[in-house]
Design a protein around this motif. Structure first.
Motif, PDB file in Angstrom:
ATOM      1  N   ASP A 269      29.464  80.380  48.496  1.00  0.00           N
ATOM      2  CA  ASP A 269      29.768  79.328  47.522  1.00  0.00           C
ATOM      3  C   ASP A 269      30.695  78.247  48.043  1.00  0.00           C
ATOM      4  OD1 ASP A 269      28.360  80.519  45.204  1.00  0.00           O
ATOM      5  OD2 ASP A 269      29.845  82.099  45.440  1.00  0.00           O
ATOM      6  N   VAL A 270      31.323  78.481  49.184  1.00  0.00           N
ATOM      7  CA  VAL A 270      32.319  77.535  49.703  1.00  0.00           C
ATOM      8  C   VAL A 270      31.960  77.095  51.112  1.00  0.00           C
ATOM      9  CG1 VAL A 270      34.717  77.256  50.450  1.00  0.00           C
ATOM     10  CG2 VAL A 270      34.211  78.380  48.269  1.00  0.00           C
TER      11      VAL A 270
ATOM     12  N   ASP B 183      27.579  66.055  62.250  1.00  0.00           N
ATOM     13  CA  ASP B 183      28.633  65.834  63.240  1.00  0.00           C
ATOM     14  C   ASP B 183      29.971  66.425  62.797  1.00  0.00           C
ATOM     15  OD1 ASP B 183      26.953  64.447  64.967  1.00  0.00           O
ATOM     16  OD2 ASP B 183      27.323  62.532  63.949  1.00  0.00           O
ATOM     17  N   ASP B 184      30.067  66.816  61.533  1.00  0.00           N
ATOM     18  CA  ASP B 184      31.311  67.423  61.040  1.00  0.00           C
ATOM     19  C   ASP B 184      31.403  68.873  61.479  1.00  0.00           C
ATOM     20  OD1 ASP B 184      32.938  65.595  59.339  1.00  0.00           O
ATOM     21  OD2 ASP B 184      31.051  65.362  58.257  1.00  0.00           O
ATOM     22  N   TRP B 185      32.648  69.352  61.593  1.00  0.00           N
ATOM     23  CA  TRP B 185      32.891  70.758  61.904  1.00  0.00           C
ATOM     24  C   TRP B 185      33.060  71.501  60.586  1.00  0.00           C
ATOM     25  CZ3 TRP B 185      31.617  71.512  66.658  1.00  0.00           C
ATOM     26  CH2 TRP B 185      31.855  70.522  67.624  1.00  0.00           C
ATOM     27  N   SER B 186      32.144  72.406  60.306  1.00  0.00           N
ATOM     28  CA  SER B 186      32.174  73.069  59.002  1.00  0.00           C
ATOM     29  C   SER B 186      31.798  74.537  59.124  1.00  0.00           C
ATOM     30  CB  SER B 186      31.232  72.369  58.020  1.00  0.00           C
ATOM     31  OG  SER B 186      29.887  72.470  58.442  1.00  0.00           O
ATOM     32  N   VAL B 187      32.242  75.306  58.129  1.00  0.00           N
ATOM     33  CA  VAL B 187      31.898  76.714  57.996  1.00  0.00           C
ATOM     34  C   VAL B 187      31.412  76.929  56.578  1.00  0.00           C
ATOM     35  CG1 VAL B 187      32.735  79.096  58.057  1.00  0.00           C
ATOM     36  CG2 VAL B 187      33.613  77.428  59.706  1.00  0.00           C
ATOM     37  N   GLY B 188      30.255  77.552  56.416  1.00  0.00           N
ATOM     38  CA  GLY B 188      29.714  77.781  55.084  1.00  0.00           C
ATOM     39  C   GLY B 188      28.411  77.021  54.900  1.00  0.00           C
ATOM     40  N   PRO B 189      27.635  77.404  53.899  1.00  0.00           N
ATOM     41  CA  PRO B 189      26.321  76.795  53.688  1.00  0.00           C
ATOM     42  C   PRO B 189      26.398  75.342  53.247  1.00  0.00           C
ATOM     43  CG  PRO B 189      26.862  78.296  51.890  1.00  0.00           C
ATOM     44  CD  PRO B 189      27.922  78.483  52.930  1.00  0.00           C
ATOM     45  N   ALA B 190      25.431  74.549  53.693  1.00  0.00           N
ATOM     46  CA  ALA B 190      25.397  73.130  53.340  1.00  0.00           C
ATOM     47  C   ALA B 190      25.184  72.920  51.849  1.00  0.00           C
ATOM     48  CB  ALA B 190      24.298  72.425  54.147  1.00  0.00           C
ATOM     49  N   ASP B 191      24.539  73.873  51.193  1.00  0.00           N
ATOM     50  CA  ASP B 191      24.273  73.739  49.765  1.00  0.00           C
ATOM     51  C   ASP B 191      25.294  74.486  48.914  1.00  0.00           C
ATOM     52  OD1 ASP B 191      23.548  76.299  50.434  1.00  0.00           O
ATOM     53  OD2 ASP B 191      21.622  76.275  49.372  1.00  0.00           O
ATOM     54  N   ALA B 192      26.464  74.765  49.460  1.00  0.00           N
ATOM     55  CA  ALA B 192      27.508  75.470  48.723  1.00  0.00           C
ATOM     56  C   ALA B 192      27.898  74.684  47.474  1.00  0.00           C
ATOM     57  CB  ALA B 192      28.733  75.685  49.603  1.00  0.00           C
ATOM     58  N   ALA B 193      28.245  75.398  46.414  1.00  0.00           N
ATOM     59  CA  ALA B 193      28.672  74.747  45.173  1.00  0.00           C
ATOM     60  C   ALA B 193      29.984  74.012  45.348  1.00  0.00           C
ATOM     61  CB  ALA B 193      28.792  75.787  44.058  1.00  0.00           C
ATOM     62  N   VAL B 194      30.793  74.463  46.301  1.00  0.00           N
ATOM     63  CA  VAL B 194      32.126  73.884  46.506  1.00  0.00           C
ATOM     64  C   VAL B 194      32.306  73.524  47.969  1.00  0.00           C
ATOM     65  CG1 VAL B 194      34.610  74.233  46.258  1.00  0.00           C
ATOM     66  CG2 VAL B 194      33.031  75.322  44.636  1.00  0.00           C
TER      67      VAL B 194
END
Length: 425
Positions: A129-130, A88-99
């Motif tokens: 990575d982010v 449900d969050d608004w995000s950009v980048g891979p879910a398994d990102a290190a950061v």
């Protein structure tokens, strides 16, 4: 070494005050450019305060090596109660990102508008990575008159897959729509949302729907329950981010150090050297080979760590930082402050100096904080503070001098270590 205090960017005040209901004003400063390295030795506190002397030197001879990570000195306690990232969050980048950078923000906050391009730039610099997570933290109309309805507009755009596009647009045009009356905001939106292929009728229906009104209200309640009273409030991997350390370069440094944590060891190097044995190393680089003799009898901890990491392939592909006085390498994060996950004591021998070029020494983050980073001096270093010299170049100073000058870690790395090969003499 005539280097600027690079680490001070991480631990000093850059003075960016956040915006919020209880903040009357704020001051910003221009974002600094990170220089390559620090003239180390006096800016990082020891990991174990009980083993430090009054001058901060780590001296526990019974524990010559202990686990140590640079990030553990800056990010100490996770923020209690911070909700996990969900679909449900608004995000950009891979879910398994290190950061994962998570920001609590809202469209009408001027300091959020200043910060948003910084966060976007960091995510774009490290797309694999982010992950950047945006959470709404709307304020009452008495503080920002369009904070709530602009937040509802973002959620409505999100229903049509255009949350990020409208968010970026609202921040970029904030000075245009903030002065207009609240009652005129819908008209302004209607004039502008067409460029994003948003269905206007559906958009306004969703914007004022009970579902979205409640969602935005719940977002405010959640932030209040967490004590988030200002925006932008930033977290990294669940830790509260210092308010005075926001900028593309400094956040990039954190990314590189946090990424390095994923390859750090969880224990000190095992003993790999044998008493009475003498060792040499060939540091193969993009410019050629550097041959060094290692001083296992003088600096056994340094030599043991160097040989262990070399045999593990730790140094393979690691870039060089190079100035007119020295070359430095050994840190996969390429910041000068990453390490193998452990640190060992200084092993200073007064008979070993930097009076001649070609000394191989640890690059310490502070007294008693030696890891994988090392440097070789290209010139005599007069008045250099005591350091652990654990080897000397026997052949290849021409290679050392040929390594491309690179004093800023954000300049592209031209030269790297290809491999380090250990031999018994």
């Amino acid at each position: 070494m005539k280097n600027k205090l690079f680490l001070m960017m991480i631990i000093s005040a850059l003075l960016i005050v956040s915006c919020g209901a209880k903040t009357d004003d704020a001051t910003t400063v221009e974002e600094p450019v990170a220089d390559a390295v620090v003239e180390g030795g006096d800016v990082v506190a020891p990991a174990d305060e009980t083993a430090a002397t009054d001058d901060g030197v780590y001296t526990d001879e019974d524990q010559p090596c202990r686990t140590f990570s640079m990030m553990s000195q800056s990010l100490v306690t996770p923020f209690a109660g911070l909700p996990e990232v969900t679909e449900d969050d608004w995000s950009v980048g891979p879910a398994d990102a290190a950061v994962t950078f998570m920001v609590y923000s809202e469209p009408q906050c001027p300091y959020c508008a200043q910060f948003e391009p910084i966060l976007r730039a960091v995510q774009e610099r490290y797309p694999d990575d982010v992950r950047a997570v945006f959470r709404l933290r709307p304020f009452p109309e008495s503080f920002h008159d369009k904070s709530i309805i602009a937040s509802q507009a973002l959620e409505a755009a999100g229903k049509q897959g255009k949350f990020q596009e409208l968010k970026n647009f609202l921040f970029e045009t904030q000075s245009e729509w903030t002065p207009i009356a609240k009652d005129d905001f819908d008209s302004w939106l209607e004039e502008n949302i067409g460029q994003f292929d948003i269905d206007a009728n559906q958009f306004f229906t969703d914007m004022y729907s009970a579902e979205i009104v409640q969602k935005v209200s719940d977002a405010a309640d959640s932030a209040n329950s967490l004590g988030i009273n200002g925006t932008p409030t930033l977290f990294v991997n669940g830790y509260k981010w210092p308010e005075n350390e926001r900028g593309v370069e400094i956040m990039s440094i954190y990314v590189q150090l946090l990424r390095n944590q994923t390859i750090e060891y969880d224990a000190c190097a095992p003993t790999v050297i044998q008493p009475g044995k003498q060792y040499a190393a060939t540091i193969s680089t993009t410019q050629g080979d550097i041959e060094v003799d290692l001083f296992a009898d003088v600096a056994p901890y340094a030599v043991n760590s160097f040989i262990f990491l070399a045999n593990e392939g730790w140094y393979d592909g690691v870039p060089f930082i190079s100035t007119g006085e020295f070359v430095l390498s050994g840190d996969p994060s390429d910041t000068g402050y990453g390490g193998p996950g452990y640190a060992y004591l200084d092993e200073v021998d007064d008979s070993l100096t930097f009076d001649e070029p070609g000394q191989l020494a640890t690059f310490s983050l502070g007294p008693g904080i030696n890891g994988s980073s090392f440097f070789i001096n290209k010139t005599a270093l007069e008045g250099q503070q005591a350091r652990t010299i654990f080897g000397t170049v026997t052949s290849g100073m021409d290679v050392v001098n040929a390594l491309e000058i690179r004093e800023n870690i954000f300049d592209p790395a031209v030269d790297t270590i290809l491999s380090v090969t250990i031999t018994e003499k």
